[in-house]
Scaffold this motif. Structure first.
Motif, PDB file in Angstrom:
ATOM      1  N   ASN A  30       0.814  -1.210   0.000  1.00  0.00           N
ATOM      2  CA  ASN A  30       0.000   0.000   0.000  1.00  0.00           C
ATOM      3  C   ASN A  30       0.848   1.261   0.000  1.00  0.00           C
ATOM      4  OD1 ASN A  30      -2.537  -1.195  -0.114  1.00  0.00           O
ATOM      5  ND2 ASN A  30      -2.637  -1.485   2.107  1.00  0.00           N
ATOM      6  N   TYR A  31       2.016   1.192   0.629  1.00  0.00           N
ATOM      7  CA  TYR A  31       2.930   2.332   0.646  1.00  0.00           C
ATOM      8  C   TYR A  31       3.419   2.634  -0.774  1.00  0.00           C
ATOM      9  CZ  TYR A  31       6.955   5.228   1.955  1.00  0.00           C
ATOM     10  OH  TYR A  31       7.863   6.248   2.066  1.00  0.00           O
ATOM     11  N   GLU A  34       0.395   4.009  -2.844  1.00  0.00           N
ATOM     12  CA  GLU A  34       0.026   5.379  -2.499  1.00  0.00           C
ATOM     13  C   GLU A  34       1.055   6.371  -3.009  1.00  0.00           C
ATOM     14  OE1 GLU A  34      -2.872   7.913  -1.132  1.00  0.00           O
ATOM     15  OE2 GLU A  34      -2.910   5.731  -1.346  1.00  0.00           O
ATOM     16  N   SER A 243       2.792   6.364   6.487  1.00  0.00           N
ATOM     17  CA  SER A 243       2.500   4.934   6.549  1.00  0.00           C
ATOM     18  C   SER A 243       1.486   4.581   7.637  1.00  0.00           C
ATOM     19  CB  SER A 243       3.792   4.146   6.773  1.00  0.00           C
ATOM     20  OG  SER A 243       4.412   4.543   7.982  1.00  0.00           O
ATOM     21  N   LEU A 246      -2.180   4.045   6.459  1.00  0.00           N
ATOM     22  CA  LEU A 246      -2.465   3.069   5.413  1.00  0.00           C
ATOM     23  C   LEU A 246      -2.980   1.755   5.983  1.00  0.00           C
ATOM     24  CD1 LEU A 246       0.710   3.595   3.191  1.00  0.00           C
ATOM     25  CD2 LEU A 246      -1.549   4.643   2.914  1.00  0.00           C
TER      26      LEU A 246
END
Length: 299
Positions: A30-31, A34, A243, A246
């Motif tokens: 996800n980091y 994004e 982070s 998330l």
């Protein structure tokens, strides 16, 4: 900070580099996802980016560790021969256990594309400077040899041989994008660009449509800026990815004093590196202590 520490001591490089990694976490994926959004790569350049794992690119002659998505790097750290750049894919536990996935298929073939997407907010176009394109890359070595990553590559000549970033001076922070695709069984490379081409303008969307590659299963990017930014260059404002906001983030189990200011930013950066499965904060501190202890012992 990390590249500087890595280059400062061969012993430190060895100790930090020998950290035991782990499969890609939900947070790490996800980091990366994004960062592609906040850098305006999605949807301005890439229509969609839904990675199932991580693409770790290691410039072994300079940085000596995979960079984080969106990292600002110096030109000299990414100017080296293509055969010294390790290209690694890292899947989740499920990805490594699923037969036929990009991370668990020794017969898989991959396409890797590396191009200059310009600075955030640059005029929209379908034409980008292509710096590397390789089809039919192979699953070379599995996760047991590469800290839960798969090394991909080939001895064949790339379709477009690697050319280091070379943004014009004063033109802002150019986003250099690495994307990796799993080739379908009936994959046929489009005729353009021609084999053994050098850097040239490349219609990214047309190539993806013609090749029927679909969406990349992983990707990464960094930025390179040369010289003082010209007043005519209007770079769009982009926000840093936090982070802790998330999906997949888990707060530390042990209570600790809250950090603020630069110390908070530093601890957050270390956590991000650890979440990406690259290095751990404790190991880094231990390595620094060992190096400093050895240095004092020699005095």
């Amino acid at each position: 900070m990390l590249p500087t520490l890595l280059k400062s001591s061969a012993l430190l490089t060895f100790l930090v580099g020998s950290a035991v990694a782990h499969p890609a976490s939900e947070l790490a994926i996800n980091y990366a996802k994004e960062n592609f959004k906040t850098a305006l790569l999605v949807p301005d350049v890439i229509p969609t980016f839904e990675p199932t794992g991580l693409f770790l690119v290691n410039y072994t002659e300079s940085i000596q560790a995979p960079f984080q998505p969106g990292a600002a790097v110096s030109l000299q750290n990414v100017t080296q021969p293509e055969d010294s750049i390790d290209k690694l894919i890292r899947g989740t536990h499920e990805g490594f256990e699923t037969a036929g996935s990009p991370y668990n298929n020794t017969n898989a073939k991959y396409t890797v594309i590396f191009f200059d997407a310009g600075y955030p907010g640059s005029p929209k176009t379908d034409q980008y400077n292509l710096h590397y394109l390789a089809n039919d890359l192979l699953y070379l070595e599995g996760p047991a040899l590469h800290h839960d990553s798969v090394l991909i590559g080939s001895n064949n000549t790339a379709r477009v041989t690697y050319s280091a970033p070379n943004p014009p001076s004063g033109s802002g922070p150019h986003r250099y994008v690495w994307l990796v695709y799993l080739q379908p069984d009936d994959f046929v490379a489009p005729a353009s660009p021609a084999a053994s081409s050098d850097v040239n303008l490349f219609n990214f969307r047309e190539y993806i449509e013609a090749s029927k590659l679909g969406n990349p299963f992983a990707g990464n990017f960094y930025t390179v800026e040369v010289g003082s930014r010209a007043s005519s260059v209007s770079v769009a404002q982009t926000a840093a990815v936090v982070s802790t906001t998330l999906a997949g983030y888990t707060a530390p189990s042990s209570a600790a004093p809250s950090a603020s200011g630069s110390s908070a930013a530093s601890s957050s950066a270390f956590r991000t590196i650890d979440n990406l499965g690259l290095k751990s904060q404790n190991l880094l501190f231990a390595a620094v202590a060992v190096v400093l202890g050895a240095a004092f012992a020699l005095v």
